[in-house]
Design a protein around this motif. Structure first.
Motif, mmCIF file in Angstrom:
data_model
loop_
_atom_site.group_PDB
_atom_site.id
_atom_site.type_symbol
_atom_site.label_atom_id
_atom_site.label_comp_id
_atom_site.label_asym_id
_atom_site.label_seq_id
_atom_site.Cartn_x
_atom_site.Cartn_y
_atom_site.Cartn_z
ATOM 1 N N LEU A 26 65.371 2.117 68.843
ATOM 2 C CA LEU A 26 65.520 3.541 69.113
ATOM 3 C C LEU A 26 66.963 3.880 68.804
ATOM 4 O O LEU A 26 67.879 3.273 69.356
ATOM 5 C CB LEU A 26 65.199 3.875 70.571
ATOM 6 C CG LEU A 26 63.757 3.657 71.016
ATOM 7 C CD1 LEU A 26 63.612 3.908 72.510
ATOM 8 C CD2 LEU A 26 62.805 4.550 70.243
ATOM 9 N N GLU A 27 67.163 4.843 67.893
ATOM 10 C CA GLU A 27 68.493 5.156 67.386
ATOM 11 C C GLU A 27 68.774 6.647 67.517
ATOM 12 O O GLU A 27 67.916 7.477 67.187
ATOM 13 C CB GLU A 27 68.563 4.760 65.915
ATOM 14 C CG GLU A 27 69.856 5.130 65.225
ATOM 15 C CD GLU A 27 69.794 4.858 63.740
ATOM 16 O OE1 GLU A 27 70.617 4.061 63.273
ATOM 17 O OE2 GLU A 27 68.932 5.452 63.043
ATOM 18 N N ALA A 28 69.966 6.985 67.976
ATOM 19 C CA ALA A 28 70.397 8.377 68.027
ATOM 20 C C ALA A 28 70.668 8.854 66.598
ATOM 21 O O ALA A 28 71.460 8.257 65.883
ATOM 22 C CB ALA A 28 71.652 8.515 68.888
ATOM 23 N N CYS A 29 69.982 9.918 66.191
ATOM 24 C CA CYS A 29 70.191 10.492 64.856
ATOM 25 C C CYS A 29 71.414 11.404 64.833
ATOM 26 O O CYS A 29 71.995 11.638 63.775
ATOM 27 C CB CYS A 29 68.966 11.295 64.420
ATOM 28 S SG CYS A 29 67.480 10.316 64.194
ATOM 29 N N VAL A 30 71.754 11.940 65.972
ATOM 30 C CA VAL A 30 72.933 12.788 66.175
ATOM 31 C C VAL A 30 73.512 12.374 67.527
ATOM 32 O O VAL A 30 72.887 11.616 68.266
ATOM 33 C CB VAL A 30 72.573 14.295 66.180
ATOM 34 C CG1 VAL A 30 72.025 14.749 64.836
ATOM 35 C CG2 VAL A 30 71.593 14.623 67.296
#
Length: 188
Positions: A93-97
């Protein structure tokens, strides 16, 4: 924190005592763009409520990243198999912003489930809603063309255009970036 409480109350109205313990056990965290909330191979120890920002779920298969889903403001996200089973995650799970979340640890989630019946009711209702939605989306997406999937994404997650990289959207749709560009041009 009010948005989190409103989200929970939309599934199950909480009493003031349960609301207070939710406020005490959920903590605010901030993630920078491209920072991981969950990493494959590690046990996911938290559930996240996205206060503001955008998160993508992806896997790596044969060295290739494949985007599985996107999550926007006011949504809950975790690696369910890892969190509930307390085993290593197979996904990221990765923060796109830059993203702000309220999170709760596995142990504190268990505490709420065991000691606060209204939170337990929320949990059950939310999981039922989520699982029904996943099943419906999986079925419908199998029948859609790439263009139909893209239009559906714009309807359900409109901020995807501003917050996700085109290569991640193309990966999610299982098409090339060139095909995505043609789809986008045909819609505008």
């Amino acid at each position: 924190m009010r948005d989190l409480l409103d989200y929970i109350n939309s599934f199950q109205k909480l009493d003031s005592e349960t609301e207070q313990i939710v406020q005490n056990l959920f903590v605010e965290e901030k993630f920078r763009k491209d920072e991981l909330l969950v990493e494959a191979g590690k046990i996911c120890s938290k559930v996240f409520f996205i206060n503001s920002g955008f998160v993508r779920r992806y896997i790596i298969n044969n060295g290739q990243e494949t985007t599985v889903w996107f999550y926007g403001n006011k949504q809950m996200v975790t690696s369910m198999p890892s969190f509930f089973g307390q085993k290593p995650a197979f996904e990221y799970l990765e923060a796109c912003v830059d993203t702000s979340v309220y999170s709760i640890t596995y142990n504190n989630d268990l505490k709420l489930l065991e000691e606060y019946p209204l939170f337990n009711k929320f949990h059950i209702k939310q999981l039922r809603y989520f699982l029904a939605g996943v099943d419906e989306i999986n079925y419908r997406f199998k029948l859609m063309t790439a263009k139909e999937k893209y239009v559906a994404m714009l309807t359900f997650v409109p901020e995807i255009i501003q917050k996700a990289k085109l290569k991640h959207i193309a990966s999610f749709l299982d098409i090339s970036q060139e095909t995505l560009s043609r789809i986008r041009a045909s819609i505008i």
